[in-house]
Design a protein around this motif. Structure first.
Motif, PDB file in Angstrom:
ATOM      1  N   ARG A  31     -26.306   6.020  82.310  1.00 48.75           N
ATOM      2  CA  ARG A  31     -26.726   5.365  81.070  1.00 48.75           C
ATOM      3  C   ARG A  31     -28.046   5.937  80.577  1.00 48.75           C
ATOM      4  N   LEU A  90     -20.041  -2.550  82.004  1.00 49.32           N
ATOM      5  CA  LEU A  90     -19.780  -3.979  81.861  1.00 49.32           C
ATOM      6  C   LEU A  90     -20.115  -4.730  83.154  1.00 49.32           C
ATOM      7  N   GLN A 280     -22.018 -15.409  79.564  1.00 53.88           N
ATOM      8  CA  GLN A 280     -21.614 -14.135  78.954  1.00 53.88           C
ATOM      9  C   GLN A 280     -21.629 -13.003  79.976  1.00 53.88           C
ATOM     10  N   THR A 281     -22.657 -12.955  80.812  1.00 54.42           N
ATOM     11  CA  THR A 281     -22.753 -11.917  81.837  1.00 54.42           C
ATOM     12  C   THR A 281     -21.649 -12.080  82.877  1.00 54.42           C
ATOM     13  N   ARG A 284     -18.514 -10.720  81.307  1.00 56.01           N
ATOM     14  CA  ARG A 284     -18.629  -9.263  81.219  1.00 56.01           C
ATOM     15  C   ARG A 284     -18.458  -8.619  82.602  1.00 56.01           C
ATOM     16  N   GLY A 288     -15.595  -6.033  83.651  1.00 61.28           N
ATOM     17  CA  GLY A 288     -15.984  -4.730  84.179  1.00 61.28           C
ATOM     18  C   GLY A 288     -15.321  -4.437  85.510  1.00 61.28           C
ATOM     19  N   ALA A 332     -19.554   3.018  76.444  1.00 62.53           N
ATOM     20  CA  ALA A 332     -19.862   1.598  76.628  1.00 62.53           C
ATOM     21  C   ALA A 332     -21.326   1.309  76.305  1.00 62.53           C
ATOM     22  N   SER A 333     -22.213   2.220  76.673  1.00 60.16           N
ATOM     23  CA  SER A 333     -23.640   2.023  76.407  1.00 60.16           C
ATOM     24  C   SER A 333     -23.911   1.960  74.906  1.00 60.16           C
ATOM     25  N   PHE A 335     -21.811   0.903  72.495  1.00 55.61           N
ATOM     26  CA  PHE A 335     -21.323  -0.340  71.899  1.00 55.61           C
ATOM     27  C   PHE A 335     -22.002  -1.584  72.468  1.00 55.61           C
ATOM     28  N   ILE A 336     -22.539  -1.501  73.685  1.00 53.77           N
ATOM     29  CA  ILE A 336     -23.165  -2.670  74.295  1.00 53.77           C
ATOM     30  C   ILE A 336     -24.665  -2.713  74.021  1.00 53.77           C
ATOM     31  N   PHE A 337     -25.305  -1.545  73.990  1.00 50.74           N
ATOM     32  CA  PHE A 337     -26.771  -1.521  73.870  1.00 50.74           C
ATOM     33  C   PHE A 337     -27.261  -0.944  72.543  1.00 50.74           C
ATOM     34  N   PRO A 340     -25.627  -2.685  68.882  1.00 50.83           N
ATOM     35  CA  PRO A 340     -26.225  -4.007  68.575  1.00 50.83           C
ATOM     36  C   PRO A 340     -27.694  -3.916  68.200  1.00 50.83           C
TER      37      PRO A 340
END
Length: 354
Positions: A31, A90, A280-281, A284, A288, A332-333, A335-337, A340
């Motif tokens: 990441r 995730l 939420q975590t 996720r 994952g 994924a990084s 769209f997740i980090f 947003p």
């Protein structure tokens, strides 16, 4: 059987201990390559691969054991590794990272570990086992890079070693970052083991040595392979459900040892804490873990089995898997980090000008 239990637990405990103390996290490393433009953990992985490769092929050269690369399930490796890369972001950790972080008391890692084991079991011998076999049955030739080019494998081992040497030389020329170490509470060896921050390259050398040792130790039990996480993780759950001892092999005690070694390291360094994540975590982490088990089964291995071991064996599947794991992690990084964060910045900018 006693040798299998003791040797598997010892090698696993060493790996878990070293990874926990060295904070050897490939998920964060992959990441950071994208988000922070920091390649340090990736370089550490290359060091571990090179150390293992030299050791393992030396053992093969001396006839300690034999290894054949087999054929290359190209498309399964690409698809499975890419999905696995998404899953580890995730889950908050790769397969091995999930085991050792569970040993630190992270409940989110416990959740990811369970769904990872469940998914891998379903994909291996469960209802999706025939699907996995079918997907991986489509191959495109030899998996050995050396056999593809018709040269001795030591050529590629030497090439990798040279590349790692150049990286280390360039890294040594960079200005050293001053690391503030906390005031020591322990002295001597205890301080070095449990308080002092370990350099990632030192950690990588130790991991490479442990990965090399795993080969002959595991081969002595009839399991001719090195470190592996996905199949042993699935086997743990399958044994607990079926009580079928055929699922018990050296790899099972390896992963149990990783958990134990991490727990010991975390407790001794005062880093063990039971930490319960938000809802939420938890969701996720569960998702994952499912993707990790699915992807690793299709791809033939996780970030350790493919990214560390099969790369060291100079196979196409190892290096292709490593590439697509990284690409999956970057996807994924984003769209997740990253995405947003961009959206939040855009909203704040509009609010400021309104």
């Amino acid at each position: 059987m006693l040798y299998m239990v003791i040797s598997g637990l010892i090698v696993g405990a060493l790996l878990g201990f070293v990874m926990q103390r060295g904070r050897f996290c490939l998920t964060g490393g992959f990441r950071d390559m994208y988000i922070a433009k920091n390649n340090r953990m990736f370089y550490a992985l290359l060091i571990a691969i090179a150390v293992q490769s030299i050791g393992v092929f030396a053992l093969i050269q001396f006839g300690v054991f034999e290894y054949t690369a087999g054929s290359l399930p190209l498309w399964a490796t690409i698809a499975g590794s890419y999905i696995f890369g998404i899953g580890i972001v995730l889950a908050g950790g790769c397969a091995t990272g999930t085991w050792y972080r569970a040993g630190e008391g992270l409940v989110g890692s416990w959740i990811a570990l369970f769904t990872y084991m469940l998914s891998a079991a379903m994909m291996r011998t469960g209802p999706l086992g025939s699907f996995t076999s079918s997907v991986r049955s489509h191959t495109v030739g030899t998996d050995s890079i050396a056999d593809t080019f018709g040269v001795n494998v030591w050529f590629f081992v030497a090439l990798l070693t040279l590349i790692v040497g150049i990286i280390l030389y360039r890294e040594s020329k960079k200005p050293r970052r001053k690391v503030v170490q906390p005031k020591p509470k322990k002295t001597g060896l205890a301080h070095q083991l449990f308080e002092r921050r370990w350099h990632p390259y030192f950690t990588a050398v130790l991991i490479g040595i442990i990965a090399m040792i795993a080969w002959p130790v595991s081969a002595a039990t009839g399991r001719v392979f090195g470190l592996g996480i996905t199949t042993p993780s699935a086997n743990v759950l399958q044994y607990l459900v079926t009580n079928d001892s055929s699922f018990i092999n050296w790899g099972v005690f390896l992963v149990l040892g990783i958990f134990a070694g991490s727990f010991i390291a975390a407790k001794a360094s005062n880093e063990f804490r039971v930490r319960v994540p938000d809802a939420q975590t938890c969701v996720r982490s569960a998702a994952g873990g499912l993707l990790m088990g699915f992807g690793a089964s299709i791809g033939g291995g996780c970030s350790i089995g493919n990214g560390l071991v099969m790369t060291a064996m100079m196979t196409w599947s190892g290096w292709i898997a490593l590439l697509f794991m990284i690409l999956g992690t970057w996807t994924a990084s984003y769209f997740i980090f990253i995405r947003p964060a961009k959206l939040r910045t855009a909203v704040q900018g509009k609010a400021a000008t309104a």
